[in-house]
Write a protein that holds these residues in place. Structure first.
Motif, mmCIF file in Angstrom:
data_model
loop_
_atom_site.group_PDB
_atom_site.id
_atom_site.type_symbol
_atom_site.label_atom_id
_atom_site.label_comp_id
_atom_site.label_asym_id
_atom_site.label_seq_id
_atom_site.Cartn_x
_atom_site.Cartn_y
_atom_site.Cartn_z
ATOM 1 N N GLU A 70 -14.755 2.721 5.937
ATOM 2 C CA GLU A 70 -14.521 2.593 4.489
ATOM 3 C C GLU A 70 -13.085 2.982 4.119
ATOM 4 O OE1 GLU A 70 -17.593 5.107 2.856
ATOM 5 O OE2 GLU A 70 -19.035 3.463 2.766
ATOM 6 N N ILE A 71 -12.598 4.048 4.717
ATOM 7 C CA ILE A 71 -11.217 4.495 4.433
ATOM 8 C C ILE A 71 -10.220 3.447 4.921
ATOM 9 C CG2 ILE A 71 -9.467 6.218 5.066
ATOM 10 C CD1 ILE A 71 -11.776 8.303 5.091
ATOM 11 N N ILE A 72 -10.404 2.958 6.133
ATOM 12 C CA ILE A 72 -9.496 1.942 6.690
ATOM 13 C C ILE A 72 -9.545 0.674 5.853
ATOM 14 C CG2 ILE A 72 -9.120 0.436 8.695
ATOM 15 C CD1 ILE A 72 -10.064 2.843 10.438
ATOM 16 N N THR A 73 -10.754 0.283 5.432
ATOM 17 C CA THR A 73 -10.898 -0.926 4.601
ATOM 18 C C THR A 73 -10.162 -0.748 3.270
ATOM 19 O OG1 THR A 73 -13.047 -1.412 5.613
ATOM 20 C CG2 THR A 73 -12.589 -2.466 3.501
ATOM 21 N N ALA A 74 -10.299 0.426 2.677
ATOM 22 C CA ALA A 74 -9.599 0.692 1.413
ATOM 23 C C ALA A 74 -8.093 0.617 1.613
ATOM 24 C CB ALA A 74 -9.994 2.067 0.878
ATOM 25 N N ASN A 75 -7.593 1.163 2.730
ATOM 26 C CA ASN A 75 -6.155 1.080 3.007
ATOM 27 C C ASN A 75 -5.730 -0.366 3.222
ATOM 28 O OD1 ASN A 75 -5.704 3.832 2.852
ATOM 29 N ND2 ASN A 75 -6.079 4.193 5.029
ATOM 30 N N ASN A 76 -6.565 -1.141 3.906
ATOM 31 C CA ASN A 76 -6.240 -2.557 4.126
ATOM 32 C C ASN A 76 -6.178 -3.307 2.793
ATOM 33 O OD1 ASN A 76 -6.075 -2.207 6.875
ATOM 34 N ND2 ASN A 76 -8.114 -3.021 7.322
ATOM 35 N N TRP A 77 -7.102 -3.039 1.893
ATOM 36 C CA TRP A 77 -7.071 -3.696 0.588
ATOM 37 C C TRP A 77 -5.800 -3.306 -0.169
ATOM 38 C CZ3 TRP A 77 -9.480 -7.774 -1.046
ATOM 39 C CH2 TRP A 77 -10.738 -8.114 -0.503
ATOM 40 N N SER A 78 -5.425 -2.063 -0.024
ATOM 41 C CA SER A 78 -4.194 -1.605 -0.683
ATOM 42 C C SER A 78 -2.987 -2.339 -0.103
ATOM 43 C CB SER A 78 -4.033 -0.092 -0.472
ATOM 44 O OG SER A 78 -2.804 0.350 -0.959
ATOM 45 N N ASP A 79 -2.943 -2.473 1.224
ATOM 46 C CA ASP A 79 -1.835 -3.193 1.866
ATOM 47 C C ASP A 79 -1.834 -4.663 1.449
ATOM 48 O OD1 ASP A 79 -1.080 -0.856 3.137
ATOM 49 O OD2 ASP A 79 -2.014 -1.380 5.069
ATOM 50 N N ILE A 80 -3.020 -5.250 1.375
ATOM 51 C CA ILE A 80 -3.109 -6.665 0.959
ATOM 52 C C ILE A 80 -2.587 -6.820 -0.483
ATOM 53 C CG2 ILE A 80 -4.759 -8.515 0.366
ATOM 54 C CD1 ILE A 80 -6.416 -7.586 2.827
ATOM 55 N N ALA A 81 -2.975 -5.894 -1.340
ATOM 56 C CA ALA A 81 -2.505 -5.963 -2.738
ATOM 57 C C ALA A 81 -0.988 -5.825 -2.801
ATOM 58 C CB ALA A 81 -3.175 -4.861 -3.564
ATOM 59 N N LYS A 82 -0.422 -4.938 -1.968
ATOM 60 C CA LYS A 82 1.035 -4.775 -1.946
ATOM 61 C C LYS A 82 1.720 -6.041 -1.451
ATOM 62 C CE LYS A 82 0.942 0.214 -1.148
ATOM 63 N NZ LYS A 82 1.130 1.285 -0.172
ATOM 64 N N LEU A 83 1.166 -6.651 -0.396
ATOM 65 C CA LEU A 83 1.746 -7.888 0.146
ATOM 66 C C LEU A 83 1.675 -9.015 -0.879
ATOM 67 C CD1 LEU A 83 0.396 -7.768 3.811
ATOM 68 C CD2 LEU A 83 2.785 -7.502 3.062
ATOM 69 N N LYS A 84 0.569 -9.085 -1.613
ATOM 70 C CA LYS A 84 0.454 -10.123 -2.639
ATOM 71 C C LYS A 84 1.496 -9.895 -3.751
ATOM 72 C CE LYS A 84 -4.414 -11.453 -2.286
ATOM 73 N NZ LYS A 84 -5.710 -11.470 -2.957
ATOM 74 N N ALA A 85 1.730 -8.659 -4.063
ATOM 75 C CA ALA A 85 2.692 -8.349 -5.114
ATOM 76 C C ALA A 85 4.111 -8.725 -4.692
ATOM 77 C CB ALA A 85 2.613 -6.852 -5.483
ATOM 78 N N ILE A 86 4.410 -8.570 -3.396
ATOM 79 C CA ILE A 86 5.744 -8.893 -2.877
ATOM 80 C C ILE A 86 5.914 -10.406 -2.823
ATOM 81 C CG2 ILE A 86 7.228 -8.776 -0.853
ATOM 82 C CD1 ILE A 86 5.975 -6.065 -0.238
ATOM 83 N N GLY A 87 4.863 -11.075 -2.358
ATOM 84 C CA GLY A 87 5.001 -12.504 -2.087
ATOM 85 C C GLY A 87 4.773 -13.370 -3.216
#
Length: 93
Positions: free
Chosen positions: A76-93
């Motif tokens: 659950e913690i890793i998944t939450a971090n992955n979602w956070s990273d995905i959101a950051k990547l979407k914001a950049i791109g």
């Protein structure tokens, strides 16, 4: 008088033979009860051993469940971090 004594002795002898038969019957019944008790004791020992095995299995399963919960929390913690990273990547791109 002698006849009366003889009759009493014969009656006593008959009663004694009857009591001997009763004693044999009681001994047979007692032997059967002893066998039943031994069988019950054996069954009790078997059940006790099975209960001990079940206790060990329950403790083992309990440990495995705790481990799975810990692993699930990590996922659950890793998944939450992955979602956070995905959101950051979407914001950049």
């Amino acid at each position: 008088m002698d006849k009366e004594i003889l009759d009493i002795l014969k009656e006593m002898q008959s009663d004694m033979k009857s009591m001997q038969g009763d004693i044999k019957s009681i001994k047979t019944t007692q032997e059967e009860h002893t066998q039943i008790l031994r069988a019950l004791e054996h069954k009790t020992d078997v059940i006790s051993a099975e209960q001990e095995n079940l206790k060990h299995e329950v403790f083992e399963i309990k440990g495995e469940v705790k481990s799975m919960r810990k692993d699930l929390s990590s996922v659950e913690i890793i998944t939450a971090n992955n979602w956070s990273d995905i959101a950051k990547l979407k914001a950049i791109g």
